[in-house]
Design an enzyme around this catalytic site. Structure first.
Site, PDB file in Angstrom:
ATOM      1  CE  LYS A  54      -3.947  -1.996   2.443  1.00 57.89           C
ATOM      2  NZ  LYS A  54      -4.844  -2.071   3.552  1.00 57.89           N
ATOM      3  CD  GLN A  98      -3.681  -5.009   6.366  1.00 58.90           C
ATOM      4  OE1 GLN A  98      -3.686  -4.110   5.555  1.00 58.90           O
ATOM      5  NE2 GLN A  98      -3.839  -6.217   5.762  1.00 58.90           N
ATOM      6  CG  ASP A 121      -9.980  -0.891   3.656  1.00 64.13           C
ATOM      7  OD1 ASP A 121      -9.693  -0.897   2.837  1.00 64.13           O
ATOM      8  OD2 ASP A 121      -9.321  -1.017   4.674  1.00 64.13           O
TER       9      ASP A 121
END
Length: 204
Positions: A54, A98, A121
């Protein structure tokens, strides 16, 4: 039927180039450089590898990467406090926590603590609701990537019969919603599906 070879790497490279140009224009016009904060808790090797990817993608697109790491024994309160600080930080435009989080951390509470406007997300309940209502603000990256590739290669989705295997919050459920929003007829299969092979045979 002739198979279509989908080159995801080539599409991703082009999109990153387009994003990089947009970032340059945004900085020139408004003095803003997008900042993406990543929150990594613990020492899961796969998670560390994914976060590195990322950060690399951010660098290629001209986005400022803002990494935050906490030890595996961090408390629920410590993780939530970090998320709240990032919510209030004007230099942070997007937050990625994460997953999976270590045992002992309530994942739903952490996701719920993220500002919906920074939840890139798309896991926050508000963003999931917008997605399923047909007005998505953010979509989970893997399902959105699949839809982008289908569009890039002009693979028709409207009217097609699609089967999604899995009902996870990060892939299965948002994938089904995106396909529904694109007018596909969608079946979701999971561990309790009685005849998975038959469902798959019915897919286009």
């Amino acid at each position: 039927m002739t198979a279509t070879i989908i080159d995801g790497k080539a599409v991703a490279e082009r999109i990153r180039g387009e994003v990089a140009q947009s970032v340059v224009q945004m900085k020139a016009a408004h003095g803003i450089v997008p900042g993406l904060a990543t929150v990594l808790v613990g020492d899961n090797p796969a998670s560390h590898s994914y976060v590195r990817m990322k950060r690399k993608a951010c660098a290629e697109a001209g986005i400022e990467s803002l990494p935050h790491e906490l030890p595996g024994n961090a408390s629920q309160e410590e993780v939530e406090a970090l998320v709240r600080r990032l919510n209030d930080d004007p230099s942070v435009h997007g937050i990625l926590v994460q997953l999976p989080l270590p045992k002992g951390i309530d994942t739903e509470r952490i996701i719920g603590a993220i500002s919906p406007a920074k939840d890139v997300d798309g896991y926050h309940p508000e963003n999931m609701g917008l997605l399923f209502s047909g007005k998505p603000r953010f979509s989970s990256c893997t399902p959105q990537g699949i839809m982008t590739l289908l569009e890039e290669y002009q693979i028709p989705v409207a009217g097609a019969r699609a089967v999604v295997v899995g009902r996870s919050i990060d892939v299965g459920r948002p994938m089904a919603a995106l396909l529904l929003n694109a007018d596909a007829t969608v079946t979701i299969c999971h561990s309790r599906t009685k005849d998975l092979s038959e469902e798959l045979r019915r897919a286009d």
